[in-house]
Motif scaffolding. Sequence first.
Motif, mmCIF file in Angstrom:
data_model
loop_
_atom_site.group_PDB
_atom_site.id
_atom_site.type_symbol
_atom_site.label_atom_id
_atom_site.label_comp_id
_atom_site.label_asym_id
_atom_site.label_seq_id
_atom_site.Cartn_x
_atom_site.Cartn_y
_atom_site.Cartn_z
ATOM 1 N N THR A 198 -11.751 26.287 1.842
ATOM 2 C CA THR A 198 -12.678 26.437 2.962
ATOM 3 C C THR A 198 -14.069 26.847 2.503
ATOM 4 O OG1 THR A 198 -10.860 27.061 4.420
ATOM 5 C CG2 THR A 198 -13.078 27.611 5.152
ATOM 6 N N ASP A 199 -14.163 27.791 1.579
ATOM 7 C CA ASP A 199 -15.475 28.226 1.084
ATOM 8 C C ASP A 199 -16.237 27.064 0.452
ATOM 9 O OD1 ASP A 199 -15.375 31.017 1.747
ATOM 10 O OD2 ASP A 199 -13.928 31.287 0.130
ATOM 11 N N PHE A 200 -15.544 26.275 -0.341
ATOM 12 C CA PHE A 200 -16.150 25.111 -1.000
ATOM 13 C C PHE A 200 -16.698 24.140 0.044
ATOM 14 C CE2 PHE A 200 -15.182 20.762 -2.780
ATOM 15 C CZ PHE A 200 -16.249 20.711 -3.669
ATOM 16 N N LEU A 201 -15.874 23.764 1.019
ATOM 17 C CA LEU A 201 -16.281 22.781 2.019
ATOM 18 C C LEU A 201 -17.431 23.282 2.888
ATOM 19 C CD1 LEU A 201 -12.778 21.451 3.129
ATOM 20 C CD2 LEU A 201 -14.413 20.359 1.586
ATOM 21 N N GLU A 202 -17.423 24.575 3.213
ATOM 22 C CA GLU A 202 -18.463 25.112 4.098
ATOM 23 C C GLU A 202 -19.829 25.189 3.414
ATOM 24 O OE1 GLU A 202 -17.035 28.772 5.712
ATOM 25 O OE2 GLU A 202 -15.626 27.788 7.082
ATOM 26 N N THR A 203 -19.861 25.189 2.086
ATOM 27 C CA THR A 203 -21.154 25.226 1.396
ATOM 28 C C THR A 203 -21.772 23.842 1.221
ATOM 29 O OG1 THR A 203 -20.140 25.071 -0.808
ATOM 30 C CG2 THR A 203 -20.537 27.295 0.084
ATOM 31 N N LEU A 274 -24.815 32.340 1.494
ATOM 32 C CA LEU A 274 -25.673 31.317 2.104
ATOM 33 C C LEU A 274 -24.940 30.312 2.993
ATOM 34 C CD1 LEU A 274 -28.095 30.512 -0.856
ATOM 35 C CD2 LEU A 274 -28.749 31.356 1.402
ATOM 36 N N GLY A 275 -23.623 30.246 2.925
ATOM 37 C CA GLY A 275 -22.905 29.273 3.749
ATOM 38 C C GLY A 275 -23.364 27.855 3.470
ATOM 39 N N GLU A 276 -23.619 27.087 4.521
ATOM 40 C CA GLU A 276 -23.972 25.676 4.365
ATOM 41 C C GLU A 276 -25.372 25.467 3.767
ATOM 42 O OE1 GLU A 276 -25.873 24.757 8.777
ATOM 43 O OE2 GLU A 276 -23.983 23.817 8.198
ATOM 44 N N LYS A 277 -26.123 26.528 3.593
ATOM 45 C CA LYS A 277 -27.460 26.429 2.993
ATOM 46 C C LYS A 277 -27.428 26.578 1.475
ATOM 47 C CE LYS A 277 -29.853 28.339 7.059
ATOM 48 N NZ LYS A 277 -30.794 29.395 7.534
ATOM 49 N N ALA A 278 -26.247 26.745 0.909
ATOM 50 C CA ALA A 278 -26.130 27.090 -0.512
ATOM 51 C C ALA A 278 -26.801 26.079 -1.438
ATOM 52 C CB ALA A 278 -24.658 27.252 -0.891
ATOM 53 N N PHE A 279 -26.791 24.802 -1.073
ATOM 54 C CA PHE A 279 -27.312 23.762 -1.963
ATOM 55 C C PHE A 279 -28.448 22.983 -1.312
ATOM 56 C CE2 PHE A 279 -22.702 24.287 -2.937
ATOM 57 C CZ PHE A 279 -22.889 25.083 -4.051
ATOM 58 N N LYS A 280 -29.237 23.714 -0.511
ATOM 59 C CA LYS A 280 -30.454 23.150 0.065
ATOM 60 C C LYS A 280 -31.651 23.860 -0.560
ATOM 61 C CE LYS A 280 -28.224 21.954 4.431
ATOM 62 N NZ LYS A 280 -28.214 22.106 5.904
ATOM 63 N N LYS A 281 -32.798 23.195 -0.560
ATOM 64 C CA LYS A 281 -33.970 23.724 -1.259
ATOM 65 C C LYS A 281 -34.633 24.851 -0.463
ATOM 66 C CE LYS A 281 -37.977 22.212 -3.908
ATOM 67 N NZ LYS A 281 -38.763 21.055 -4.378
ATOM 68 N N TYR A 282 -35.033 25.891 -1.164
ATOM 69 C CA TYR A 282 -35.740 27.020 -0.548
ATOM 70 C C TYR A 282 -37.223 26.693 -0.484
ATOM 71 C CZ TYR A 282 -37.090 31.878 0.385
ATOM 72 O OH TYR A 282 -37.594 33.023 0.947
ATOM 73 N N ASN A 283 -37.806 26.797 0.720
ATOM 74 C CA ASN A 283 -39.214 26.420 0.902
ATOM 75 C C ASN A 283 -40.163 27.611 0.945
ATOM 76 O OD1 ASN A 283 -38.818 27.572 3.407
ATOM 77 N ND2 ASN A 283 -38.920 25.646 4.557
ATOM 78 N N GLY A 284 -39.657 28.775 0.596
ATOM 79 C CA GLY A 284 -40.470 29.987 0.622
ATOM 80 C C GLY A 284 -40.094 30.918 1.749
ATOM 81 N N THR A 285 -39.494 30.356 2.790
ATOM 82 C CA THR A 285 -39.051 31.179 3.923
ATOM 83 C C THR A 285 -37.587 30.939 4.281
ATOM 84 O OG1 THR A 285 -39.861 29.497 5.481
ATOM 85 C CG2 THR A 285 -41.356 31.320 4.934
ATOM 86 N N TYR A 296 -26.785 21.758 -6.426
ATOM 87 C CA TYR A 296 -25.342 22.018 -6.606
ATOM 88 C C TYR A 296 -25.030 22.295 -8.078
ATOM 89 C CZ TYR A 296 -20.303 21.088 -6.798
ATOM 90 O OH TYR A 296 -18.961 21.181 -7.033
ATOM 91 N N GLU A 297 -25.566 21.443 -8.964
ATOM 92 C CA GLU A 297 -25.293 21.605 -10.394
ATOM 93 C C GLU A 297 -25.872 22.912 -10.931
ATOM 94 O OE1 GLU A 297 -25.451 16.771 -11.075
ATOM 95 O OE2 GLU A 297 -27.159 18.035 -11.626
ATOM 96 N N ALA A 298 -27.105 23.197 -10.541
ATOM 97 C CA ALA A 298 -27.756 24.398 -11.078
ATOM 98 C C ALA A 298 -27.123 25.674 -10.541
ATOM 99 C CB ALA A 298 -29.251 24.368 -10.742
ATOM 100 N N VAL A 299 -26.921 25.733 -9.227
ATOM 101 C CA VAL A 299 -26.454 26.971 -8.611
ATOM 102 C C VAL A 299 -24.977 27.220 -8.904
ATOM 103 C CG1 VAL A 299 -26.083 28.171 -6.417
ATOM 104 C CG2 VAL A 299 -28.211 26.896 -6.804
ATOM 105 N N SER A 300 -24.139 26.229 -8.661
ATOM 106 C CA SER A 300 -22.697 26.455 -8.826
ATOM 107 C C SER A 300 -22.313 26.656 -10.289
ATOM 108 C CB SER A 300 -21.891 25.301 -8.218
ATOM 109 O OG SER A 300 -22.041 24.106 -8.954
ATOM 110 N N ILE A 301 -22.877 25.843 -11.183
ATOM 111 C CA ILE A 301 -22.522 25.962 -12.601
ATOM 112 C C ILE A 301 -23.153 27.206 -13.215
ATOM 113 C CG2 ILE A 301 -22.517 24.832 -14.843
ATOM 114 C CD1 ILE A 301 -20.844 23.461 -12.607
ATOM 115 N N GLY A 302 -24.418 27.453 -12.874
ATOM 116 C CA GLY A 302 -25.080 28.647 -13.404
ATOM 117 C C GLY A 302 -24.377 29.915 -12.983
#
Length: 359
Positions: A198-203, A274-285, A296-302
């Motif tokens: 569930t955690d995987f799918l929700e991100t 972060l939930g479903e925002k985990a692999f979306k780009k941060y725009n400053g806000t 996905y590659e940078a955040v999950s693997i890192g």
Amino acid sequence: MEELLKEIELRRTSFKTDGYSMSIGELVNLYENNEIIIRPEYQRLFRWSHGQKVKLIESIILGIPVPSIFVYQDDNGIWELVDGLQRVSTILQLFGVLKDTEPLELEGTKHIPSLEGFKWDNDDKDKELPSGLKLAIKRAKINLTIILSDSDKRAKFEVFQRLNTGGSNASNQEVRNNVMLMIKPEVYTWFNGLATNTDFLETLSLSDRLYDEQYHMELLLRFIALAHYDYNHKKDVGDYLDDINEDLLNNDTLDFAGIKANFDLTFSTLNSILGEKAFKKYNGTDFKGKFLESSYEAVSIGLSNNITTYNLPLENNIILNKIQNLYAEEVYNQTSGSGSNAKSRIPKLVPFAKAYFSK
């Protein structure tokens, strides 16, 4: 030249096949007598639309040839369906014998509009296929290619993969999933268990189409590959993932429990932050936009490479700050910009991410 011919001859002898033509009626009898096996897992992974099924039956009625069926013959002479699942399943459903499936009700087609509402057997006799037509369908021939039991043990995998990659409707990951089922079902069960976490799918926040194409399972395989294997930069990513898929099936010393524990902790942490925002780009806000493979590659693997060094959940805020600041990093932007591709991105991005997420 001599070495080339030797290699060709060696591989040729590992594939022993036989051709056979039988009537559709005989094929149905084999299924009813448990002499041909359709793994139910395959049926869940590949599904035709109702229209595709009716079109096949129309082809049989009109005498249009049906592509060959491929089966693997085990030591007891039992056939296991390797390719042609939907063709065979549709025929069995028409006859009303396919397990756990309602009989097929036909619909009108371009060439035979009067097929609308007809069934093989029907309480409404006006809508039951005529006996003469039933006999014609039973007698229609279908060609089989039999992979004999004394072939190389991986022959059915090779045949399935080659028939279903390149120009087919099956995605590469759908083929890999079926290879798992053929070679080692217990690995598929383990892999599918991770894919339904569930955690995987929700991100992920993917579209229904991408789920249907098993893209989430490709992302899972990508995570396992990049987190627990060295990346082979000489290969295309698809070929590299094929190699990892094969190792999962053949490596008897692989720490499946350790991979699962790392995966579970990584995605439970990301989902809680972060939930479903985990692999979306941060725009400053805020984190906006679509799912990004590079993210996905940078955040999950890192994170997975360093997850045990954090005092969770007390240091979740540190992880959040790192994710926010990732998108200002030069290496991330250079490797994930327009025109980038996974083959050139991964060798630079993944080592950077592993170092970046360290405490």
